[in-house]
Structure formats: structure tokens, C-alpha cells
Design a protein around this motif. Sequence first.
Motif, PDB file in Angstrom:
ATOM      1  N   HIS A 246      41.447 -65.131 -23.350  1.00 28.19           N
ATOM      2  CA  HIS A 246      42.641 -64.991 -24.177  1.00 28.19           C
ATOM      3  C   HIS A 246      42.500 -65.830 -25.446  1.00 28.19           C
ATOM      4  CE1 HIS A 246      44.521 -63.036 -20.769  1.00 28.19           C
ATOM      5  NE2 HIS A 246      44.123 -64.049 -20.019  1.00 28.19           N
ATOM      6  N   GLY A 247      42.801 -65.191 -26.581  1.00 26.30           N
ATOM      7  CA  GLY A 247      42.766 -65.877 -27.863  1.00 26.30           C
ATOM      8  C   GLY A 247      44.104 -65.770 -28.572  1.00 26.30           C
ATOM      9  N   GLU A 248      44.189 -66.382 -29.731  1.00 27.05           N
ATOM     10  CA  GLU A 248      45.448 -66.385 -30.475  1.00 27.05           C
ATOM     11  C   GLU A 248      45.855 -64.991 -30.933  1.00 27.05           C
ATOM     12  OE1 GLU A 248      45.810 -70.624 -32.703  1.00 27.05           O
ATOM     13  OE2 GLU A 248      44.213 -69.313 -33.447  1.00 27.05           O
ATOM     14  N   ARG A 249      44.883 -64.098 -31.121  1.00 26.38           N
ATOM     15  CA  ARG A 249      45.206 -62.765 -31.648  1.00 26.38           C
ATOM     16  C   ARG A 249      44.804 -61.626 -30.716  1.00 26.38           C
ATOM     17  NH1 ARG A 249      42.869 -65.015 -36.283  1.00 26.38           N
ATOM     18  NH2 ARG A 249      41.132 -63.542 -36.245  1.00 26.38           N
ATOM     19  N   GLY A 250      44.336 -61.953 -29.526  1.00 28.52           N
ATOM     20  CA  GLY A 250      43.944 -60.868 -28.634  1.00 28.52           C
ATOM     21  C   GLY A 250      43.393 -61.372 -27.320  1.00 28.52           C
ATOM     22  N   SER A 251      43.207 -60.436 -26.394  1.00 28.47           N
ATOM     23  CA  SER A 251      42.668 -60.751 -25.071  1.00 28.47           C
ATOM     24  C   SER A 251      41.542 -59.789 -24.732  1.00 28.47           C
ATOM     25  CB  SER A 251      43.758 -60.644 -24.002  1.00 28.47           C
ATOM     26  OG  SER A 251      44.767 -61.616 -24.204  1.00 28.47           O
ATOM     27  N   LEU A 252      40.592 -60.280 -23.937  1.00 25.70           N
ATOM     28  CA  LEU A 252      39.456 -59.479 -23.496  1.00 25.70           C
ATOM     29  C   LEU A 252      39.432 -59.432 -21.976  1.00 25.70           C
ATOM     30  CD1 LEU A 252      36.522 -60.893 -25.677  1.00 25.70           C
ATOM     31  CD2 LEU A 252      37.527 -58.610 -25.905  1.00 25.70           C
ATOM     32  N   VAL A 253      39.219 -58.249 -21.416  1.00 25.81           N
ATOM     33  CA  VAL A 253      38.840 -58.109 -20.018  1.00 25.81           C
ATOM     34  C   VAL A 253      37.326 -57.966 -20.000  1.00 25.81           C
ATOM     35  CG1 VAL A 253      38.905 -56.632 -17.977  1.00 25.81           C
ATOM     36  CG2 VAL A 253      41.006 -57.106 -19.241  1.00 25.81           C
TER      37      VAL A 253
ATOM     38  N   ASN B 158      28.710 -60.911 -12.100  1.00 29.71           N
ATOM     39  CA  ASN B 158      27.624 -60.663 -11.159  1.00 29.71           C
ATOM     40  C   ASN B 158      26.901 -59.359 -11.474  1.00 29.71           C
ATOM     41  OD1 ASN B 158      25.967 -61.182  -8.952  1.00 29.71           O
ATOM     42  ND2 ASN B 158      27.373 -60.281  -7.478  1.00 29.71           N
ATOM     43  N   ARG B 159      27.322 -58.690 -12.550  1.00 32.27           N
ATOM     44  CA  ARG B 159      26.669 -57.463 -13.012  1.00 32.27           C
ATOM     45  C   ARG B 159      26.156 -57.669 -14.431  1.00 32.27           C
ATOM     46  NH1 ARG B 159      30.593 -52.522 -12.754  1.00 32.27           N
ATOM     47  NH2 ARG B 159      28.779 -51.665 -13.844  1.00 32.27           N
ATOM     48  N   PHE B 160      25.242 -56.805 -14.824  1.00 32.22           N
ATOM     49  CA  PHE B 160      24.687 -56.891 -16.175  1.00 32.22           C
ATOM     50  C   PHE B 160      25.466 -56.059 -17.179  1.00 32.22           C
ATOM     51  CE2 PHE B 160      21.163 -58.335 -13.638  1.00 32.22           C
ATOM     52  CZ  PHE B 160      20.522 -59.256 -14.438  1.00 32.22           C
ATOM     53  N   ASP B 161      26.200 -55.057 -16.706  1.00 32.38           N
ATOM     54  CA  ASP B 161      26.876 -54.151 -17.635  1.00 32.38           C
ATOM     55  C   ASP B 161      28.349 -54.048 -17.269  1.00 32.38           C
ATOM     56  OD1 ASP B 161      26.762 -52.707 -15.303  1.00 32.38           O
ATOM     57  OD2 ASP B 161      25.464 -51.121 -16.075  1.00 32.38           O
ATOM     58  N   GLY B 162      29.002 -53.024 -17.781  1.00 26.94           N
ATOM     59  CA  GLY B 162      30.429 -52.825 -17.534  1.00 26.94           C
ATOM     60  C   GLY B 162      31.207 -52.834 -18.839  1.00 26.94           C
ATOM     61  N   ASP B 163      32.403 -52.246 -18.796  1.00 21.80           N
ATOM     62  CA  ASP B 163      33.230 -52.127 -19.995  1.00 21.80           C
ATOM     63  C   ASP B 163      33.884 -53.450 -20.362  1.00 21.80           C
ATOM     64  OD1 ASP B 163      32.676 -49.433 -20.261  1.00 21.80           O
ATOM     65  OD2 ASP B 163      34.487 -48.785 -19.184  1.00 21.80           O
ATOM     66  N   VAL B 164      33.916 -53.706 -21.655  1.00 20.65           N
ATOM     67  CA  VAL B 164      34.693 -54.813 -22.210  1.00 20.65           C
ATOM     68  C   VAL B 164      35.928 -54.202 -22.864  1.00 20.65           C
ATOM     69  CG1 VAL B 164      34.745 -56.711 -23.870  1.00 20.65           C
ATOM     70  CG2 VAL B 164      32.646 -56.222 -22.592  1.00 20.65           C
TER      71      VAL B 164
ATOM     72  N   GLY C 272      47.858 -50.625 -26.749  1.00 21.23           N
ATOM     73  CA  GLY C 272      47.213 -50.633 -25.440  1.00 21.23           C
ATOM     74  C   GLY C 272      45.806 -51.194 -25.529  1.00 21.23           C
ATOM     75  N   TRP C 273      45.117 -51.153 -24.397  1.00 21.98           N
ATOM     76  CA  TRP C 273      43.747 -51.647 -24.328  1.00 21.98           C
ATOM     77  C   TRP C 273      42.786 -50.632 -24.927  1.00 21.98           C
ATOM     78  CZ3 TRP C 273      42.649 -56.502 -22.553  1.00 21.98           C
ATOM     79  CH2 TRP C 273      43.634 -57.156 -21.801  1.00 21.98           C
ATOM     80  N   GLU C 274      41.729 -51.138 -25.552  1.00 22.59           N
ATOM     81  CA  GLU C 274      40.650 -50.271 -26.023  1.00 22.59           C
ATOM     82  C   GLU C 274      39.328 -50.772 -25.463  1.00 22.59           C
ATOM     83  OE1 GLU C 274      39.123 -50.670 -30.063  1.00 22.59           O
ATOM     84  OE2 GLU C 274      40.642 -52.213 -30.455  1.00 22.59           O
ATOM     85  N   VAL C 275      38.447 -49.832 -25.107  1.00 25.89           N
ATOM     86  CA  VAL C 275      37.115 -50.186 -24.625  1.00 25.89           C
ATOM     87  C   VAL C 275      36.202 -50.368 -25.820  1.00 25.89           C
ATOM     88  CG1 VAL C 275      35.128 -49.422 -23.278  1.00 25.89           C
ATOM     89  CG2 VAL C 275      37.442 -48.944 -22.449  1.00 25.89           C
ATOM     90  N   LEU C 276      35.586 -51.530 -25.909  1.00 27.67           N
ATOM     91  CA  LEU C 276      34.699 -51.811 -27.029  1.00 27.67           C
ATOM     92  C   LEU C 276      33.349 -51.132 -26.822  1.00 27.67           C
ATOM     93  CD1 LEU C 276      35.338 -55.627 -27.639  1.00 27.67           C
ATOM     94  CD2 LEU C 276      36.337 -53.663 -28.844  1.00 27.67           C
ATOM     95  N   PRO C 277      32.740 -50.626 -27.889  1.00 25.00           N
ATOM     96  CA  PRO C 277      31.387 -50.086 -27.751  1.00 25.00           C
ATOM     97  C   PRO C 277      30.392 -51.197 -27.417  1.00 25.00           C
ATOM     98  CG  PRO C 277      32.011 -50.232 -30.064  1.00 25.00           C
ATOM     99  CD  PRO C 277      33.244 -50.555 -29.278  1.00 25.00           C
ATOM    100  N   VAL C 278      29.382 -50.855 -26.670  1.00 23.55           N
ATOM    101  CA  VAL C 278      28.328 -51.823 -26.351  1.00 23.55           C
ATOM    102  C   VAL C 278      27.685 -52.282 -27.657  1.00 23.55           C
ATOM    103  CG1 VAL C 278      26.082 -52.115 -25.253  1.00 23.55           C
ATOM    104  CG2 VAL C 278      27.904 -50.878 -24.067  1.00 23.55           C
ATOM    105  N   SER C 279      27.633 -53.600 -27.860  1.00 22.45           N
ATOM    106  CA  SER C 279      27.169 -54.097 -29.155  1.00 22.45           C
ATOM    107  C   SER C 279      26.149 -55.219 -29.058  1.00 22.45           C
ATOM    108  CB  SER C 279      28.371 -54.605 -29.974  1.00 22.45           C
ATOM    109  OG  SER C 279      29.048 -55.644 -29.283  1.00 22.45           O
ATOM    110  N   ALA C 280      25.851 -55.696 -27.852  1.00 18.37           N
ATOM    111  CA  ALA C 280      24.888 -56.784 -27.700  1.00 18.37           C
ATOM    112  C   ALA C 280      24.382 -56.802 -26.264  1.00 18.37           C
ATOM    113  CB  ALA C 280      25.537 -58.128 -28.048  1.00 18.37           C
ATOM    114  N   GLY C 281      23.247 -57.468 -26.052  1.00 13.57           N
ATOM    115  CA  GLY C 281      22.706 -57.646 -24.715  1.00 13.57           C
ATOM    116  C   GLY C 281      21.544 -56.720 -24.405  1.00 13.57           C
TER     117      GLY C 281
END
Length: 366
Positions: A259-266, A271-277, A286-295
Amino acid sequence: MGKPLNIGMVGCGAISTQYLATFTKDDSIRLVAVADIDPARAQAVADAHPGARAVGVGELLADPAVDVVLNLTIPAVHAEVALQAIAAGKGVYGEKPLAATLAEAKDVLAAADAAGVVVGCAPDTVLGTGIQTARKAIDDGLIGRPVSATAMMATPGHESWHPNPDFYYQPGGGPLLDMGPYYVSALVTLLGPVVSVTGTASRTRTERIIGSGAREGEVIPVAVDSHVAAMLTHADGAISTLVMSFDAVRTKAPNLEIHGERGSLVVPDPNRFDGDVELFTLGAAGWEVLPVSAGFVDAGRGAGLADLAATPPGSEPRAGGRLAYHVLEVMESVLVAAGTGRTVAIESTAARPALVPLTVPEPAVN
């Protein structure tokens, strides 16, 4: 650099299969020797991996072809095997935790520094696209200044599926030391080092029953707390709440939220390498799924070894010993805080490992 990193693997337990899968698809790391307390098990691994030899531990450590020892032993002997590898002039990459105790971990790092060899340590799941995409979102300011985080792991225990779960309930085990490295490593990667902790813990049962395998029905003792809750204060002021449990049945809570001052991330399961942010910004509908951008894309256990292979000599790998030491101190200090009812200051620190650029694996050459 420029040639495969030759690996000697000590320990052929359940986790080894995941590392072996990575070896077959990554040309930067190559298995050349394998040892296990059960020689037949080591031989089976060698038979399935051309170029690897089944040997005793002493022979593996003395083999000049081995660059780095992959230490997949039980936590109680992590330090012992690591120190033997270092004494033989080998780098070492271990399963988590770095050692069963902070004192042992300190000895490992001191010996490695004196010998001039590298130490790496799991978990390397933080190098995958899940945690790294969340890291980039934070670095890009999508949630503003981070304020807090919540991390939750709830399971009734590993004895339901693991055929030899004894070590999970002995010193060096428990939900915090077993699963906590994934969560605390992710929190440090995302929010930076921890400066102090508080904690509380409980133990609901003194015995567990093995639920599968040849020992199904056998009763094993519980010598550690099986539910741990903690508050972590990060150097930049963010506060993380951490719950690790072998006593709960299930949770619907996200594994990790920032949680940040201007937004929150799930953030996906550490324990996994991937998955939606997922991102929810102030004023959004509402929530938006971010495109994979690093890793590292399509990464598996052993990605940390591949990263170590690409790390210039003298530099700390992303899944490095100093990060693992800091994470271990945080966890050990939580248990001290739980036992004393006081806030415990963290003496060590660890720089946030560099962001992993979005990296697609190259096809392995057969």
C-alpha cells in the motif's frame, strides 16, 4: 562468465526435481556431479542427466570440475555443508534458510569472504515476473511512497503431503523459517531492508501425523511454534505485517499486498515465479492487471544460480548471501521478539537487489 557454471549438487530430496528441470533448459548452468545420503538416489539423478556423475560428498567437493556446490540438504546441516564447500574453494548456493541459526550464517559469510568465493541462497522466486513486475511498479511511482504491506501464508501443515516432514517441526523449521524466506525476501526486494521487528507466536499441537508415503500414520513431535505473527519496520518507514501459519486451514487474503500513498498492489504468491500483479490507484473505478514488465520469464528454481553465473566476479548476486543473512536475522529476531515481548533491532542490512529487466529465455542448445 562466458562459460557454463558447473554445479555439484548435494541432496536429492523433493526440491531437487525443480532445480533439475531448470538445468535441462538453461545452458548457463550445468550439473556435473551429484551426491546424496542415499547413493541409489544420487545414481538415479545422474542416470537421468547425461554428464553428471554420482559420487560421495567428499569426492564432489574435491572435484576440480565443480565451480559451485548446490546445497539442498536439510536446514540443520546447511551451514556444515556450506563451510565444507567453501573450505574446498567452491562457491555455494543453498536452499533457504542460509543456515539454521544466524551465528552459523555469520560463519558461512565470513569463511566465504576469507576464501574469496561467492555465496548465493534461495529463494530465487523473487527474480520471476511476479515480484519483479511489482517492484518496477513501485520504482515507477505507480503507488506513490510505500506506506505498508501485509503478507499472509496459511496452511494446516506440510505433513499432509510431505513423506518425511520431521524437519519442518524441529529447530530450523516452523512456518516462519520454512515459508518466511519467500515473503521476507519479497518484502525486502520491494520495500528495502528492515530495521526492527516485533512478534508473537503460538503452538497448537505438540504432535503431527504424517499423511502420505511409506510413513503414513506415524506421529512426529513438534518442537517449534507453528503460528507466527510479526510487524516489520523498514528503513524507509514502511511497516509490514507478516503472518506465517501451519495451524490455519485456508485464507482468502492475498499472499502479499503493498500500500502506498496513491495506490495499492496485490502481489502474487512469493512462492511462485509468476502471477498477476494488480493495481488500484486513488480515484480508480477498480483493479487493473499490470502487464508483465520485469523479471525472468518462465523461470523456475535455479534461476538464482543462472543469475549468479552472469554476475561479474566480486559482485553480489541478486539472490546473494547477504540478502539471505538479513532475511534470516529478521526471522530469528521475530522469534526472539515473540519470546520476550519486546521490539528487536536488526543489526544487518541488505541493499535492494537490482531490478531484473524483462528477460525471455533463449532456447537451450541440445
